[in-house]
Scaffold this motif. Structure first.
Motif, short mmCIF file in Angstrom:
data_model
loop_
_atom_site.label_atom_id
_atom_site.label_comp_id
_atom_site.label_asym_id
_atom_site.label_seq_id
_atom_site.Cartn_x
_atom_site.Cartn_y
_atom_site.Cartn_z
N UNK A 113 0.84 -1.19 0.00
CA UNK A 113 0.00 0.00 0.00
C UNK A 113 0.88 1.26 0.00
N UNK A 114 1.97 1.21 0.75
CA UNK A 114 2.89 2.35 0.78
C UNK A 114 3.48 2.59 -0.61
N UNK A 115 3.86 1.50 -1.27
CA UNK A 115 4.44 1.64 -2.61
C UNK A 115 3.39 2.14 -3.60
N UNK A 116 2.15 1.64 -3.46
CA UNK A 116 1.07 2.10 -4.34
C UNK A 116 0.88 3.61 -4.18
N UNK A 117 1.00 4.10 -2.93
CA UNK A 117 0.89 5.54 -2.69
C UNK A 117 2.01 6.31 -3.39
N UNK A 118 3.22 5.78 -3.29
CA UNK A 118 4.35 6.44 -3.97
C UNK A 118 4.10 6.54 -5.47
N UNK A 164 -2.30 3.62 -16.12
CA UNK A 164 -0.85 3.70 -16.23
C UNK A 164 -0.20 3.40 -14.88
N UNK A 165 -0.77 3.99 -13.82
CA UNK A 165 -0.22 3.79 -12.48
C UNK A 165 -0.35 2.33 -12.06
N UNK A 166 -1.47 1.71 -12.41
CA UNK A 166 -1.66 0.31 -12.05
C UNK A 166 -0.63 -0.58 -12.75
N UNK A 167 -0.36 -0.28 -14.01
CA UNK A 167 0.69 -1.04 -14.72
C UNK A 167 2.03 -0.84 -14.02
N UNK A 168 2.30 0.39 -13.55
CA UNK A 168 3.56 0.66 -12.86
C UNK A 168 3.67 -0.10 -11.54
N UNK A 202 1.68 9.19 -6.25
CA UNK A 202 2.32 10.52 -6.22
C UNK A 202 3.07 10.78 -7.53
N UNK A 203 3.80 9.78 -7.95
CA UNK A 203 4.62 9.90 -9.15
C UNK A 203 3.78 10.17 -10.40
N UNK A 204 2.57 9.66 -10.42
CA UNK A 204 1.71 9.79 -11.60
C UNK A 204 0.67 10.90 -11.41
#
Ligand code: ADP
Ligand code: MG
Length: 271
Positions: free
Chosen positions: A132-137, A165-169, A140-142
């Motif tokens: 979840x923390x990484x998903x938040x990062x 796009x974020x989900x693919x990332x 932010x990035x996107x």
């Protein structure tokens, strides 16, 4: 990103559908860390090429290599785990919040089994928290950080496309395949998405393969371009080289165009 992505090599790939050759001995290499655009008129074979790269379509001939790994006959989930993630031309976000959608992307990476997660065993809980923390990062990035807890249904079209796009990332890809990432967006949304693609490429150091009709965007974003027409590669090079190529002008831009905009006839063709 700890190490640079390996080169992605498409080698002599042929795909046939009942008498139609959708890809005819097509080859190109995606240089590590570059943005590689795949362009061409409607029906040129671009989506078929993405389907081959992501394991949804098996070529009659040829190979796809990620570094020294042969992806050609791998199922889609294994290709994804090796670091090739894609978005689709049409939005396929699900219900729930932005965060929920990104966690779907993380799910494939989960080491804890489904039962351990459902029982909320300590290791699984810790792992979920990390995801979840990484998903938040990544949100932010996107540019989706402020929308993390917002239901996807309430987002603008452009933001929903960026959720994809974020989900693919969230799969931590080394190669990101984007199928028309700005299709249907207004100019403000397009500009934002261009910035997001630039940012993730720089921050995450990944390679991007881009199918896109917006020639202006291709010219601004791509390092290299491969041009397909009727399943054949008719040109390849830098955006400037490709733009000047007479074969490309004829097939894609319409002759004797001098602008970046496809001719009206062609626009109809690619609509
Ligand atoms: P593009 O994405 O460049 O518009 P596609 O890869 O979708 O082109 O299609 C290339 C050609 O292959 C087209 O002529 C299309 O009609 C055909 N094609 C694509 N997928 C299939 C399929 N599943 N069955 C039969 N023909 C297909
Ligand atoms: Mg297509």
């Amino acid at each position: 990103m700890s190490q640079p992505p390996p080169p992605l090599r498409v080698d002599d790939v042929t795909v046939r559908f009942a008498g139609l050759t959708a890809l005819d001995s097509v080859g190109f290499t995606v240089t590590p860390g570059s943005v590689h655009a795949l362009i061409g008129p409607n029906g040129a074979g671009k989506s078929t090429c993405f389907n081959v790269l992501s394991g949804l379509c098996r070529p009659a001939n040829g190979r796809v290599l990620l570094g020294d790994r042969d992806l050609t006959r791998m199922p889609p989930h294994r290709i994804a785990l090796l670091g090739v993630a894609r978005t689709f031309q049409n939005i396929v976000t699900t219900a729930g919040t932005v965060g929920d959608n990104l966690m779907l992307g993380r799910h494939a990476l989960s080491r804890a089994g489904y039962t351990a997660t459902a029982l909320r065993l300590p290791g699984a809980v810790r792992e979920q928290r990390g995801h979840r923390a990484r998903a938040r990062e990544i949100a932010e990035l996107t540019g989706l950080g402020a929308l993390f807890d917002t239901p996807v249904a309430l987002l603008s079209y452009g933001d929903r496309k960026r959720v994809e796009l974020a989900r693919a990332l969230c799969l931590e890809p080394r190669v990101l395949l984007l199928d028309e990432p700005v299709a249907g967006m207004n100019s403000g949304e397009r500009a934002r998405t261009v910035e997001v693609v630039r940012t993730v490429r720089e921050e995450l150091g990944l390679s991007v393969v881009l199918v896109e009709h917006d020639m202006g965007l291709v010219m601004r974003l791509a390092d290299e371009v491969t041009v397909l027409d009727f399943g054949r590669r008719i040109a390849a090079g830098t955006p400037d080289e490709v733009r000047r190529d007479p074969e490309v002008r004829r097939a894609y831009l319409g002759t004797p165009a001098t602008s970046d905009t496809p001719s009206p006839a062609h626009q109809e063709h690619i609509a």
